[in-house]
Design a protein around this motif. Structure first.
Motif, mmCIF file in Angstrom:
data_model
loop_
_atom_site.group_PDB
_atom_site.id
_atom_site.type_symbol
_atom_site.label_atom_id
_atom_site.label_comp_id
_atom_site.label_asym_id
_atom_site.label_seq_id
_atom_site.Cartn_x
_atom_site.Cartn_y
_atom_site.Cartn_z
ATOM 1 N N LEU A 148 44.274 37.066 37.041
ATOM 2 C CA LEU A 148 43.994 35.755 37.628
ATOM 3 C C LEU A 148 44.370 34.721 36.569
ATOM 4 C CD1 LEU A 148 40.538 36.474 39.317
ATOM 5 C CD2 LEU A 148 42.789 36.421 40.412
ATOM 6 N N TYR A 201 33.007 34.119 35.633
ATOM 7 C CA TYR A 201 34.012 34.709 36.512
ATOM 8 C C TYR A 201 34.340 36.153 36.144
ATOM 9 C CZ TYR A 201 34.718 29.826 37.838
ATOM 10 O OH TYR A 201 34.533 28.533 38.257
ATOM 11 N N ASP A 230 48.568 40.751 40.598
ATOM 12 C CA ASP A 230 48.722 39.416 40.018
ATOM 13 C C ASP A 230 48.561 38.380 41.130
ATOM 14 O OD1 ASP A 230 49.369 37.156 38.615
ATOM 15 O OD2 ASP A 230 51.403 37.773 38.082
ATOM 16 N N VAL A 231 47.402 37.728 41.165
ATOM 17 C CA VAL A 231 47.080 36.795 42.245
ATOM 18 C C VAL A 231 47.357 35.368 41.779
ATOM 19 C CG1 VAL A 231 45.293 35.980 43.818
ATOM 20 C CG2 VAL A 231 45.306 38.372 43.079
ATOM 21 N N THR A 245 36.251 35.846 43.093
ATOM 22 C CA THR A 245 36.656 36.781 42.045
ATOM 23 C C THR A 245 35.876 38.083 42.165
ATOM 24 O OG1 THR A 245 37.175 34.955 40.554
ATOM 25 C CG2 THR A 245 36.858 37.120 39.556
ATOM 26 N N LEU A 269 43.993 33.453 47.659
ATOM 27 C CA LEU A 269 42.826 33.903 46.921
ATOM 28 C C LEU A 269 41.534 33.534 47.630
ATOM 29 C CD1 LEU A 269 41.394 35.060 44.442
ATOM 30 C CD2 LEU A 269 41.846 32.907 43.247
ATOM 31 N N HIS A 312 41.943 30.009 32.173
ATOM 32 C CA HIS A 312 41.350 28.890 32.913
ATOM 33 C C HIS A 312 41.311 27.646 32.027
ATOM 34 C CE1 HIS A 312 38.507 26.516 35.223
ATOM 35 N NE2 HIS A 312 38.407 27.453 36.154
ATOM 36 N N ILE A 369 41.664 36.813 32.893
ATOM 37 C CA ILE A 369 41.506 35.464 33.437
ATOM 38 C C ILE A 369 41.926 34.449 32.393
ATOM 39 C CG2 ILE A 369 39.825 33.713 34.170
ATOM 40 C CD1 ILE A 369 38.148 35.933 35.385
ATOM 41 N N ILE A 406 44.833 30.366 37.933
ATOM 42 C CA ILE A 406 44.661 30.141 39.364
ATOM 43 C C ILE A 406 43.262 29.648 39.712
ATOM 44 C CG2 ILE A 406 44.129 32.592 39.715
ATOM 45 C CD1 ILE A 406 45.768 30.207 42.273
ATOM 46 N N LEU A 407 42.229 30.145 39.019
ATOM 47 C CA LEU A 407 40.861 29.773 39.384
ATOM 48 C C LEU A 407 40.586 28.293 39.163
ATOM 49 C CD1 LEU A 407 38.911 32.854 37.969
ATOM 50 C CD2 LEU A 407 39.483 32.366 40.355
#
Length: 293
Positions: A170, A245, A90-91, A187, A144, A204, A202, A173-174
Protein backbone atom coordinates in the motif's frame (compact mmCIF):
# COMPACT_ATOMS: atom_id res chain seq x y z
CA UNK A 1 -8.15 18.76 -26.04
CA UNK A 2 -4.58 18.56 -24.68
CA UNK A 3 -2.09 16.75 -26.85
CA UNK A 4 -1.01 13.33 -25.62
CA UNK A 5 2.31 11.76 -26.53
CA UNK A 6 2.79 7.99 -26.43
CA UNK A 7 4.99 7.16 -23.40
CA UNK A 8 8.57 6.07 -24.07
CA UNK A 9 8.14 2.57 -22.64
CA UNK A 10 5.23 1.92 -25.03
CA UNK A 11 7.28 3.24 -27.94
CA UNK A 12 10.02 0.78 -26.98
CA UNK A 13 7.44 -1.99 -27.20
CA UNK A 14 6.43 -0.78 -30.65
CA UNK A 15 3.00 0.19 -29.34
CA UNK A 16 1.05 3.39 -29.93
CA UNK A 17 -1.55 4.56 -27.47
CA UNK A 18 -4.62 6.79 -27.37
CA UNK A 19 -6.03 7.76 -23.96
CA UNK A 20 -9.36 6.11 -23.09
CA UNK A 21 -12.42 8.22 -23.86
CA UNK A 22 -13.45 8.33 -20.17
CA UNK A 23 -10.25 10.15 -19.14
CA UNK A 24 -10.91 13.75 -18.08
CA UNK A 25 -7.81 15.63 -19.21
CA UNK A 26 -9.11 18.89 -17.76
CA UNK A 27 -8.77 17.78 -14.13
CA UNK A 28 -5.51 16.84 -12.40
CA UNK A 29 -5.02 13.19 -11.59
CA UNK A 30 -2.77 11.95 -8.81
CA UNK A 31 -1.22 9.12 -10.85
CA UNK A 32 -0.26 11.57 -13.61
CA UNK A 33 0.99 14.14 -11.06
CA UNK A 34 3.25 11.47 -9.59
CA UNK A 35 4.43 10.57 -13.08
CA UNK A 36 5.47 14.19 -13.56
CA UNK A 37 7.30 14.25 -10.22
CA UNK A 38 9.11 11.04 -11.16
CA UNK A 39 10.30 12.44 -14.47
CA UNK A 40 7.80 10.49 -16.57
CA UNK A 41 5.85 11.68 -19.60
CA UNK A 42 2.41 10.38 -18.66
CA UNK A 43 0.77 13.68 -17.75
CA UNK A 44 -1.11 16.64 -19.17
CA UNK A 45 -0.84 20.39 -18.67
CA UNK A 46 -3.43 20.35 -15.89
CA UNK A 47 -1.33 17.79 -13.99
CA UNK A 48 1.82 19.83 -14.39
CA UNK A 49 0.01 22.93 -13.13
CA UNK A 50 -1.05 21.04 -10.01
CA UNK A 51 2.45 19.64 -9.44
CA UNK A 52 4.10 23.01 -9.88
CA UNK A 53 1.53 24.68 -7.63
CA UNK A 54 2.38 22.28 -4.80
CA UNK A 55 6.11 22.76 -5.44
CA UNK A 56 5.68 26.52 -5.07
CA UNK A 57 3.93 25.99 -1.73
CA UNK A 58 6.61 23.58 -0.46
CA UNK A 59 9.76 23.34 -2.60
CA UNK A 60 11.02 19.79 -2.97
CA UNK A 61 7.60 18.11 -2.88
CA UNK A 62 8.69 15.93 -5.84
CA UNK A 63 11.07 14.24 -3.41
CA UNK A 64 8.10 12.62 -1.69
CA UNK A 65 7.24 10.73 -4.88
CA UNK A 66 10.85 9.76 -5.50
CA UNK A 67 11.43 8.71 -1.90
CA UNK A 68 8.23 6.68 -1.95
CA UNK A 69 9.27 4.84 -5.10
CA UNK A 70 12.70 4.06 -3.64
CA UNK A 71 11.14 2.72 -0.43
CA UNK A 72 8.82 0.39 -2.34
CA UNK A 73 11.74 -0.89 -4.39
CA UNK A 74 13.76 -1.62 -1.24
CA UNK A 75 10.79 -3.23 0.52
CA UNK A 76 9.96 -5.53 -2.40
CA UNK A 77 13.60 -6.55 -2.81
CA UNK A 78 13.86 -7.27 0.92
CA UNK A 79 10.68 -9.38 0.94
CA UNK A 80 11.63 -11.33 -2.19
CA UNK A 81 15.31 -11.88 -1.46
CA UNK A 82 15.46 -12.08 2.34
CA UNK A 83 12.00 -13.29 3.36
CA UNK A 84 11.19 -15.55 0.42
CA UNK A 85 7.93 -13.86 -0.57
CA UNK A 86 6.78 -15.05 -3.97
CA UNK A 87 3.44 -13.22 -4.27
CA UNK A 88 2.78 -9.49 -4.25
CA UNK A 89 -0.47 -7.52 -4.26
CA UNK A 90 0.21 -3.87 -5.14
CA UNK A 91 -2.90 -1.76 -4.52
CA UNK A 92 -2.92 1.73 -6.01
CA UNK A 93 0.06 0.86 -8.16
CA UNK A 94 0.05 4.01 -10.29
CA UNK A 95 1.59 4.46 -13.71
CA UNK A 96 4.43 2.12 -14.72
CA UNK A 97 7.89 3.55 -14.16
CA UNK A 98 11.41 2.18 -13.99
CA UNK A 99 12.04 -0.79 -11.65
CA UNK A 100 8.38 -1.63 -11.06
CA UNK A 101 7.35 -4.11 -8.36
CA UNK A 102 7.32 -7.10 -10.71
CA UNK A 103 10.72 -6.21 -12.12
CA UNK A 104 12.30 -5.89 -8.68
CA UNK A 105 10.64 -9.13 -7.50
CA UNK A 106 11.86 -10.97 -10.58
CA UNK A 107 15.42 -9.96 -9.77
CA UNK A 108 15.12 -12.37 -6.85
CA UNK A 109 13.15 -15.16 -8.48
CA UNK A 110 11.61 -15.83 -11.86
CA UNK A 111 8.52 -17.38 -10.30
CA UNK A 112 7.37 -14.31 -8.34
CA UNK A 113 3.76 -13.38 -9.11
CA UNK A 114 2.54 -9.79 -8.95
CA UNK A 115 -0.97 -8.38 -9.20
CA UNK A 116 -1.37 -4.64 -9.71
CA UNK A 117 -4.61 -2.95 -8.66
CA UNK A 118 -5.74 0.50 -9.77
CA UNK A 119 -8.92 2.27 -10.84
CA UNK A 120 -7.38 4.85 -13.16
CA UNK A 121 -8.07 4.06 -16.85
CA UNK A 122 -4.70 5.38 -18.04
CA UNK A 123 -2.84 3.33 -15.44
CA UNK A 124 -4.75 0.22 -16.50
CA UNK A 125 -4.16 0.75 -20.21
CA UNK A 126 -0.42 1.36 -19.72
CA UNK A 127 0.03 -1.57 -17.36
CA UNK A 128 -1.81 -3.98 -19.65
CA UNK A 129 0.32 -2.91 -22.59
CA UNK A 130 3.51 -3.33 -20.57
CA UNK A 131 2.53 -6.70 -19.11
CA UNK A 132 1.06 -8.30 -22.22
CA UNK A 133 2.20 -11.90 -22.46
CA UNK A 134 3.59 -12.06 -18.91
CA UNK A 135 1.69 -14.86 -17.16
CA UNK A 136 3.37 -14.09 -13.83
CA UNK A 137 1.98 -10.56 -13.61
CA UNK A 138 -1.50 -9.12 -13.91
CA UNK A 139 -3.54 -5.95 -13.42
CA UNK A 140 -7.16 -5.44 -12.41
CA UNK A 141 -9.55 -2.51 -12.26
CA UNK A 142 -10.63 -2.22 -8.63
CA UNK A 143 -10.85 0.32 -5.81
CA UNK A 144 -9.25 0.08 -2.37
CA UNK A 145 -12.49 1.42 -0.91
CA UNK A 146 -14.11 -1.89 -1.94
CA UNK A 147 -11.63 -4.53 -0.75
CA UNK A 148 -13.84 -7.51 -1.58
CA UNK A 149 -13.74 -6.54 -5.26
CA UNK A 150 -9.97 -6.95 -5.09
CA UNK A 151 -10.00 -10.19 -3.11
CA UNK A 152 -12.68 -11.97 -5.15
CA UNK A 153 -11.76 -10.83 -8.66
CA UNK A 154 -11.15 -13.85 -10.95
CA UNK A 155 -7.74 -12.48 -11.93
CA UNK A 156 -6.78 -12.25 -8.27
CA UNK A 157 -7.79 -15.83 -7.55
CA UNK A 158 -6.08 -17.10 -10.68
CA UNK A 159 -2.76 -15.41 -9.91
CA UNK A 160 -2.47 -15.38 -6.11
CA UNK A 161 -2.81 -18.18 -3.55
CA UNK A 162 -4.11 -16.69 -0.31
CA UNK A 163 -3.15 -19.88 1.55
CA UNK A 164 0.48 -18.83 1.06
CA UNK A 165 2.22 -15.63 2.25
CA UNK A 166 1.59 -12.48 0.22
CA UNK A 167 3.40 -9.15 0.24
CA UNK A 168 0.65 -6.50 0.35
CA UNK A 169 1.93 -3.15 -0.92
CA UNK A 170 0.00 0.00 0.00
CA UNK A 171 2.49 2.53 -1.26
CA UNK A 172 1.32 6.13 -1.24
CA UNK A 173 -2.37 5.22 -1.45
CA UNK A 174 -3.84 5.45 2.06
CA UNK A 175 -3.14 9.17 2.31
CA UNK A 176 -5.49 9.70 -0.64
CA UNK A 177 -8.37 8.27 1.38
CA UNK A 178 -10.44 10.63 3.50
CA UNK A 179 -10.96 9.91 7.18
CA UNK A 180 -14.59 9.06 6.47
CA UNK A 181 -13.40 6.29 4.11
CA UNK A 182 -11.98 4.59 7.24
CA UNK A 183 -8.61 3.55 5.77
CA UNK A 184 -7.81 1.50 8.89
CA UNK A 185 -10.85 -0.71 8.31
CA UNK A 186 -10.12 -1.08 4.60
CA UNK A 187 -6.52 -2.07 5.25
CA UNK A 188 -7.55 -4.61 7.88
CA UNK A 189 -10.11 -6.17 5.53
CA UNK A 190 -7.37 -6.85 2.99
CA UNK A 191 -4.86 -7.93 5.62
CA UNK A 192 -7.29 -10.35 7.28
CA UNK A 193 -7.59 -12.29 4.01
CA UNK A 194 -3.86 -13.03 3.90
CA UNK A 195 -2.12 -16.12 5.27
CA UNK A 196 0.09 -16.04 8.36
CA UNK A 197 3.62 -15.08 7.38
CA UNK A 198 2.37 -12.44 4.95
CA UNK A 199 3.82 -8.93 4.98
CA UNK A 200 2.32 -5.46 4.75
CA UNK A 201 4.33 -2.52 3.38
CA UNK A 202 2.86 0.97 3.83
CA UNK A 203 4.10 4.45 2.95
CA UNK A 204 2.08 7.52 3.94
CA UNK A 205 2.39 11.32 4.04
CA UNK A 206 3.31 12.28 7.61
CA UNK A 207 2.62 15.30 9.78
CA UNK A 208 5.42 15.67 12.36
CA UNK A 209 4.74 16.88 15.87
CA UNK A 210 4.52 20.68 15.99
CA UNK A 211 6.49 20.89 19.22
CA UNK A 212 9.57 18.94 18.16
CA UNK A 213 9.49 19.75 14.41
CA UNK A 214 7.52 23.00 13.93
CA UNK A 215 8.86 23.82 10.44
CA UNK A 216 8.15 20.35 9.06
CA UNK A 217 4.74 20.41 10.72
CA UNK A 218 3.88 23.64 8.89
CA UNK A 219 5.16 22.24 5.59
CA UNK A 220 2.89 19.24 5.99
CA UNK A 221 -0.15 21.43 6.64
CA UNK A 222 0.67 23.64 3.65
CA UNK A 223 1.04 20.65 1.36
CA UNK A 224 -2.20 19.13 2.61
CA UNK A 225 -4.03 22.38 1.87
CA UNK A 226 -2.51 22.52 -1.63
CA UNK A 227 -3.44 18.91 -2.45
CA UNK A 228 -6.96 19.25 -1.11
CA UNK A 229 -7.50 22.47 -3.05
CA UNK A 230 -6.26 21.17 -6.41
CA UNK A 231 -6.76 17.40 -6.23
CA UNK A 232 -9.38 16.97 -3.56
CA UNK A 233 -7.27 14.29 -1.84
CA UNK A 234 -4.13 14.12 0.28
CA UNK A 235 -3.94 13.75 4.07
CA UNK A 236 -0.76 14.26 6.09
CA UNK A 237 -1.45 12.10 9.16
CA UNK A 238 0.50 11.74 12.38
CA UNK A 239 2.93 8.83 12.82
CA UNK A 240 0.56 7.41 15.45
CA UNK A 241 -2.32 7.41 12.98
CA UNK A 242 -0.19 5.74 10.31
CA UNK A 243 1.02 3.06 12.72
CA UNK A 244 -2.59 1.98 13.30
CA UNK A 245 -2.82 0.89 9.66
CA UNK A 246 -0.37 -1.97 10.31
CA UNK A 247 -3.13 -3.99 12.02
CA UNK A 248 -0.97 -4.83 15.03
CA UNK A 249 1.37 -6.99 12.93
CA UNK A 250 4.97 -7.37 14.08
CA UNK A 251 7.12 -4.61 12.52
CA UNK A 252 10.27 -5.48 10.64
CA UNK A 253 13.31 -3.56 11.83
CA UNK A 254 13.72 -0.59 11.92
CA UNK A 255 9.95 -0.30 12.38
CA UNK A 256 7.83 2.54 11.04
CA UNK A 257 10.21 5.39 10.30
CA UNK A 258 10.76 8.20 7.79
CA UNK A 259 11.08 6.39 4.46
CA UNK A 260 14.62 7.66 4.12
CA UNK A 261 15.58 5.61 7.19
CA UNK A 262 14.01 2.30 6.20
CA UNK A 263 16.94 0.01 5.33
CA UNK A 264 18.77 2.63 3.25
CA UNK A 265 21.19 1.48 0.57
CA UNK A 266 24.70 2.85 0.08
CA UNK A 267 25.06 5.41 -2.69
CA UNK A 268 27.27 2.99 -4.61
CA UNK A 269 24.62 0.26 -4.72
CA UNK A 270 23.83 -0.66 -8.31
CA UNK A 271 20.16 -1.44 -7.71
CA UNK A 272 16.96 0.58 -7.62
CA UNK A 273 16.09 2.20 -4.33
CA UNK A 274 19.15 4.30 -3.51
CA UNK A 275 17.44 7.69 -3.82
CA UNK A 276 17.96 9.92 -0.77
CA UNK A 277 15.57 12.66 0.28
CA UNK A 278 16.73 16.03 1.57
CA UNK A 279 16.44 17.03 5.25
CA UNK A 280 13.58 19.41 4.45
CA UNK A 281 11.30 16.63 3.16
CA UNK A 282 12.59 13.60 5.09
CA UNK A 283 9.99 13.80 7.87
CA UNK A 284 7.02 14.35 5.54
CA UNK A 285 6.55 10.71 4.56
CA UNK A 286 6.75 7.63 6.81
CA UNK A 287 6.46 3.94 6.28
CA UNK A 288 7.54 0.47 7.15
CA UNK A 289 6.95 -3.25 6.76
CA UNK A 290 5.21 -5.62 9.19
CA UNK A 291 4.70 -9.40 9.31
CA UNK A 292 1.44 -11.19 10.03
CA UNK A 293 1.77 -13.56 12.98
Amino acid sequence: MPRYETPRFLKNLGTTYTPPEQVDMNKPNIARVYSYYLGGKDHFEVDREMANYAAEIVPGVNELAMGNRAFIQRAVRYLAMERGVRQFLDVGSGLPTEANVHEVAHEATDDARVLYVDNDPIVLAHARALLAGDARTGVINADLRRPQEILTAPETRDLLDFNQPVGLILGGILHHLADEDDPERLTRELADALAPGSFLAISHFARPDHRSHPEEHDRALNLEAAFLKKLGTGRWRTPEEILAYFCGWKPVEPGMVPLQDWRPLPDAARVAGTYRMSPTTRLLIFGGVAKKP
